[in-house]
Design an enzyme around this catalytic site. Structure first.
Site, mmCIF file in Angstrom:
data_model
loop_
_atom_site.group_PDB
_atom_site.id
_atom_site.type_symbol
_atom_site.label_atom_id
_atom_site.label_comp_id
_atom_site.label_asym_id
_atom_site.label_seq_id
_atom_site.Cartn_x
_atom_site.Cartn_y
_atom_site.Cartn_z
ATOM 1 N N LYS A 26 -2.734 -6.574 -13.175
ATOM 2 C CA LYS A 26 -1.898 -7.285 -11.508
ATOM 3 C C LYS A 26 -0.811 -8.271 -12.047
ATOM 4 O O LYS A 26 -0.022 -7.883 -13.172
ATOM 5 C CB LYS A 26 -2.556 -6.915 -10.511
ATOM 6 C CG LYS A 26 -3.828 -5.848 -10.494
ATOM 7 C CD LYS A 26 -4.561 -6.346 -8.512
ATOM 8 C CE LYS A 26 -5.867 -5.032 -9.129
ATOM 9 N NZ LYS A 26 -5.076 -4.136 -7.934
ATOM 10 N N ARG A 40 1.585 -1.789 1.079
ATOM 11 C CA ARG A 40 1.268 -3.228 0.853
ATOM 12 C C ARG A 40 2.626 -3.306 -0.161
ATOM 13 O O ARG A 40 3.011 -2.665 -0.551
ATOM 14 C CB ARG A 40 0.582 -3.023 0.032
ATOM 15 C CG ARG A 40 -0.449 -4.427 -0.447
ATOM 16 C CD ARG A 40 -1.740 -4.259 -1.383
ATOM 17 N NE ARG A 40 -1.445 -3.175 -2.195
ATOM 18 C CZ ARG A 40 -2.780 -2.765 -3.062
ATOM 19 N NH1 ARG A 40 -3.627 -4.179 -2.955
ATOM 20 N NH2 ARG A 40 -2.201 -2.168 -4.166
#
Lengths: 419, 419
Positions: free
Chosen positions: A231, A379
């Site tokens: 990430k 998101r």
């Protein structure tokens, strides 16, 4: 409404951004694409293809098996780099290996097996699925009670809910430092202290925290942690995960997957398993070197930026999303589904809308990649290393445009498969 | 003695080798290096660097998270390719994931948890360390008895030893189809049949078999298997492992690491773990895509060669080692420490010598990479896809030269760290 925060203000923020130049350290193939999903898969650092190609051609192709004496240290070496630049841990406390799920299993099992006759395991009811599933399996196999801590989808777990659940029967608490949907940020020091008061162990999932907020494992008194590197750390799709075990605990914990990489004197290949005295006992099998390699150029960029500057920019990018969403999207049925104060939020922001799945798809067609999270959340993760303020402005502007014409109504719903 | 088998005979074997052209499909950076360690780390296929670079730049760099719907199938897709080209299994029976050690843990645990009140676990006393260690941990956690089957370091496990140990109390037998030191090849059909007679499950470790001998999982009635892809499959250092579960067993077995990739409707992210109905239930966490990618070009070469031709050449390469070792090395205190008949041997051959560690190092300095295996074995693995008969001849010739002048005596001993 658009005049509330004109685009040139975002451009001015970029002009003053001390990290602005780091965007060039990433491959930006399509400058029209606004990528707000660095919290799912970070971008490709520009140095990575050549770094990996050199490893493949020289390390593997030319060096062949003779490269292993170097490679075999990489999990620990890169773990130490992570510890120094992102995790506030000491050398020998972090190692890169396996997946986050496998690491969760190893550390949770180790903690439960060392917990004596305590019978309760706690997990945030809204935590990432694999966290809940892994604990469910471990608890069932040991006849323990798994309690799901009630947690607000927008605001995250409240400390008083946790404190109310903590007692002398609690063996283990598994929590995410940053919630995967809302981005809610937990006070790790307060949680660790509360758990310590009742003798419970906390296992932290740092997947959405590492590389976006300064994680101070030593300073907050953390015992155990795992997290992913694909990430905000930009390690590549499915890059191997890390695990952390506080030095003082290492010799007292044993994990159940007794692979040869966890054995003392691994290459003696002797009879019987004898766990390594240190962090190595939490290793299992042969690590993929091609999967580990991209973490070096990725960490180079993070080290140059400095996690404190990353956090400072991440706060402001999040604030910009909240400001613009309030102004432009709330009238169209959106709600900011994250803590409103930057101090209580990681580097991503969630928006609630009943049509979030369709909206995320329509938004992607409009050149903005965010992601959908069940059941009704969009998101947005503006990774600070390569996301400009003007990207956030443009993304929210396109979302506003969609909202005004309900541009998602012609987009199909149906199953979503995004990691 | 050298005249017994002059070098030109080896050259003639190469001239008649139907796989000879495939050597060009690999990167051979140093033509003077004789690489007989393909059973430890296979060579780099020539197509791999560009294949991986394209994945990195296009799949990750340009595609970003949008590539995941494709990537998420890779473990199964590549598993099916492996099943077809190397394992004799059906579609949906093989998946690539995790390390061999983690897969051993998952499948052994699943088998033990389904074994009712059987209390005995059998493993070859000379099996690869991780196999023994993983089973030791699982057996101890369940209060089961782990019995080590006596096995000959040169000849492998005798079937009558296994039959004598098999009874109605045996839950699980873990065996390697090809022994990691001697190369001894087990008769998988006979073992599976003997185990089935007493209701025991066999878990096969195929790490040294896959890509070197035709493994017929379906035809031999195999239930469970794992194996690695970085040896004869040329998947790269630490490439992810595979696991096989016979279709009819899949819904009846559950493994203990309940990660999100093993859940039915993974992206529903719902409450509670509900295992996928099929092979997916043996998955755990997010796979490394960069680690999986090199398996495609590697399998392209294997598919073109055909496993039967690979096996035929592997037999003859092994026979050449045995012939030359008998003629040139036995007088110097070496012993062929593998079954002498090609039918009972995989594609590597072990030589015994008390100074094997020093000899392996001196041999490497002489441009021949084999490997040492504790306590006193020199292992030579002439991978058929890229090893010439003349390479074997030259390697044994250099070894003979070392033996004649005891050229290892000035080489240091000491710890060895090679995977």
């Amino acid at each position: 409404m658009r005049d509330d925060f004109p685009r040139h203000l975002a451009k001015e923020l970029d002009a003053a951004d001390p990290l602005a130049d780091l965007r060039d350290r990433f491959v930006i193939a399509d400058d029209d694409l606004i990528y707000l999903d660095g919290n799912s898969l970070g971008r490709l650092p520009a140095a990575t293809p050549a770094h990996l190609d050199r490893l493949v051609r020289e390390g593997w192709g030319d060096g062949l098996v003779r490269s292993w004496p170097t490679w075999i240290e990489w999990g620990r070496r890169i773990g130490d780099r992570l510890a120094a630049h992102a995790l506030g841990a000491r050398p020998g406390e972090v190692v890169v290996s396996d997946s986050t799920s496998v690491n969760l299993y190893k550390l949770a099992a180790a903690a439960l097996d060392a917990a004596g006759d305590r019978r309760t395991v706690l997990v945030d009811a809204e935590d990432f699925p694999t966290d809940r599933y892994v604990l469910e399996g471990l608890a069932a196999a040991r006849g323990l009670t798994l309690r799901l801590l009630p947690s607000d989808l927008d605001e995250g777990l409240r400390l008083d809910e946790l404190r109310a659940a903590l007692d002398g029967d609690v063996a283990l608490v598994l929590l995410s430092a940053v919630a995967y949907r809302s981005g809610a940020l937990l006070d790790m020091a307060a949680v660790n202290a509360a758990a310590r008061q009742v003798g419970a162990t906390v296992l932290w999932d740092l997947s959405h925290a590492v590389g976006s907020v300064p994680v101070e494992l030593a300073a907050t008194g953390a015992d155990l942690a795992v997290g992913c590197t694909y990430k905000y750390l930009n390690g590549g799709p499915g890059a191997p995960a890390f695990l952390y075990v506080r030095r003082e605990l290492q010799s007292r914990l044993r994990q159940p997957i007794q692979g040869w990489f966890g054995r003392r004197d691994q290459f003696g290949m002797g009879p019987g398993y004898d766990p390594a005295p240190d962090l190595d006992r939490f290793l299992v099998g042969t690590p993929s070197i091609l999967a580990l390699a991209p973490l070096d150029p990725a960490l180079d960029v993070l080290a140059e930026a400095g996690i404190d500057r990353v956090r400072a920019k991440g706060r402001r990018l999040g604030e910009l999303i909240v400001t613009l969403a309030d102004a432009w999207l709330t009238p169209h049925g959106f709600r900011v589904a994250s803590p409103r104060e930057a101090d209580r939020r990681g580097s991503h922001v969630c928006l609630h809308h009943p049509e979030a799945l369709r909206i995320s798809r329509a938004l992607a067609e409009a050149g903005v990649v965010g992601d959908y999270r069940a059941p009704d959340r969009l998101r947005l993760g503006p990774a600070p290393l390569y996301t400009r303020y003007v990207d956030v402005w443009d993304a929210l502007d396109r979302l506003r445009g969609l909202a005004e014409r309900r541009g998602w109504e012609r987009v199909p719903g149906g199953p979503s498969r995004v990691t």
